[in-house]
Design an enzyme around this catalytic site. Structure first.
Site, mmCIF file in Angstrom:
data_model
loop_
_atom_site.group_PDB
_atom_site.id
_atom_site.type_symbol
_atom_site.label_atom_id
_atom_site.label_comp_id
_atom_site.label_asym_id
_atom_site.label_seq_id
_atom_site.Cartn_x
_atom_site.Cartn_y
_atom_site.Cartn_z
ATOM 1 N N GLU A 205 -0.307 -17.979 11.452
ATOM 2 C CA GLU A 205 -1.391 -17.866 12.437
ATOM 3 C C GLU A 205 -2.297 -19.094 12.399
ATOM 4 O OE1 GLU A 205 -4.576 -14.661 14.209
ATOM 5 O OE2 GLU A 205 -2.866 -13.982 13.033
ATOM 6 N N SER B 217 -3.802 -6.579 15.714
ATOM 7 C CA SER B 217 -2.445 -6.441 16.253
ATOM 8 C C SER B 217 -1.600 -7.654 15.875
ATOM 9 C CB SER B 217 -2.486 -6.275 17.777
ATOM 10 O OG SER B 217 -3.186 -7.341 18.385
ATOM 11 N N LEU C 173 -8.491 -5.108 15.856
ATOM 12 C CA LEU C 173 -7.810 -4.202 14.919
ATOM 13 C C LEU C 173 -6.533 -4.835 14.370
ATOM 14 C CD1 LEU C 173 -8.369 -0.821 16.789
ATOM 15 C CD2 LEU C 173 -9.709 -1.825 14.938
ATOM 16 N N ASP D 168 -6.543 -9.519 7.050
ATOM 17 C CA ASP D 168 -5.817 -8.703 8.019
ATOM 18 C C ASP D 168 -4.356 -8.522 7.621
ATOM 19 O OD1 ASP D 168 -8.225 -8.944 9.253
ATOM 20 O OD2 ASP D 168 -7.538 -10.231 10.878
#
EC number: 2.7.1.6
Length: 382
Positions: A162, A129, A127, A174
């Protein structure tokens, strides 16, 4: 005590003065469009009412001090004047450090910050985070120092952090939905142009997320293999990305491709078409068609992309048997565990909750976690 109150109280207690701002960035669930983002395709996520919250204040020096409320108030402290390197033992620190390091490369007109971070986005569930944390940290610096960065740039910055600093090869979806989400809407995002079209969600429809609690890891896993297979497919067609290949062109030469690569390509091409159609079905309030598209998406992930696991397939079957054609259900996220997402009429939520509670653990030996979410606003002050 909510996350805002919790982080503000902790900030005052630890730093000895009040925070000037509180920023939130939401997690997300992808309704349809899986493993299409890094192929320059389409995705249809919505932001959810689970978020990362940061209470913060600017400092008059070049130090960044961070408290992680969810990790026993662990501390990270680093200087903006020294090279920012990875933290040896605190993985959460690397998301913060990576965002700041990449922000410096974009626009380094900012100074130090004190911040206290807490969140309720379930970790390891698919989801986002991590994206929620990256976007929240980027938004902190943008708001405190009035940096001329829009939501898409903050999202891209988080993705870079990331990919390059944390070392996970994620797509842009995301971070983008966390930055740009709109209340009561999903976003049809074109991952090539980063254009986003708000798609209103039908009234009376619940977004249900069920975590299989089958543990998955994304960093260094099968995810990168799938990505390489897609790139191999794009090279075969001499195109920059699978976005540029039509299903007709693929079908004409599918037998010439490596059989595994062919399956991966077929998933991406068919999923792109499904995602664009799903946006118009949702806008019309056609939950039945949306359900069919979600079912096709799940079958494609299971059979062609091969990223589901038996526990996830079991969850999907239980939900589908309960709702029939009144809505849809599919795996969501990177795969190999994680969550399923269901779009269902609100009045069916209790029946679905009960069916899953009665059957899932009995069949798999694992207890699920059940979330009923609202499509929520993207990152900003709270």
């Amino acid at each position: 005590m909510n996350l805002k109150e919790k982080t503000r109280a902790l900030f005052a207690e630890i730093f000895g003065y009040p925070a000037t701002h509180t920023i939130q960035a939401p997690g997300r669930v992808n309704l349809i469009g899986e493993h299409t983002d890094y192929n320059d395709g389409f995705v249809l996520p919505c932001a959810i009412d689970y978020q990362t919250v940061i209470s913060c204040a600017p400092r008059d020096d070049r130090t960044v001090r961070v408290i992680a409320a969810d990790y026993d108030n662990q501390v990270d402290e680093f200087s903006l004047d020294a090279p920012i390197v990875t933290h040896d033992s605190q993985q959460w620190s690397n998301y913060v450090r990576g965002v700041v390091k990449h922000l410096q490369q974009r626009n380094n007109a900012f100074g130090g910050v004190d911040m206290v971070i807490s969140g309720n986005v379930p970790q390891g569930a698919g989801l986002s985070s991590s994206a929620s944390l990256e976007v929240a940290v980027g938004t902190v610096f943008q708001q405190l120092y009035h940096l001329p960065l829009d939501g898409a740039q903050i999202a891209l910055n988080g993705q870079e952090a990331e990919n390059q600093f944390v070392g996970c090869n994620c797509g842009i979806m995301d971070q983008l939905i966390s930055a740009l989400g709109k209340k009561d809407h999903a976003l049809l995002i074109d991952c090539r142009t980063l254009g986003a079209k708000a798609v209103s969600m039908p009234k009376g429809v619940a977004v249900v997320i069920i975590n299989s609690n089958f543990k998955r890891t994304l960093v260094g896993s099968e995810y990168n293999t799938r990505r390489e297979q897609c790139e191999t497919g794009a090279r075969f067609f001499q195109q920059p990305a699978l976005r540029d290949v039509s299903l007709e062109a693929f079908n004409a030469v599918a037998s010439e491709l490596d059989p595994v690569v062919a399956k991966r390509v077929r998933h991406v091409l068919s999923e792109n078409a499904r995602t664009v159609e799903a946006a118009s079905a949702l806008e019309k309030g056609d939950l039945q068609r949306m359900g069919q598209l979600m079912a096709e998406s799940h079958a494609s992930m299971r059979d062609d992309f091969e990223i589901t696991v038996p526990q996830i397939d079991t969850l999907v079957d239980i939900v589908k048997a309960t709702i029939g054609d009144q809505g849809g259900v599919r795996m969501t996220g990177g795969g190999f565990g994680g969550c399923v997402v269901a779009l269902i009429p609100e009045d069916l939520v209790p029946a679905v909750r009960q069916a899953v509670a009665q059957q899932y653990e009995a069949k798999t030996g694992i207890k699920e976690t059940f979330y009923v979410c609202k499509p929520s606003q993207g990152a900003g002050q709270c």
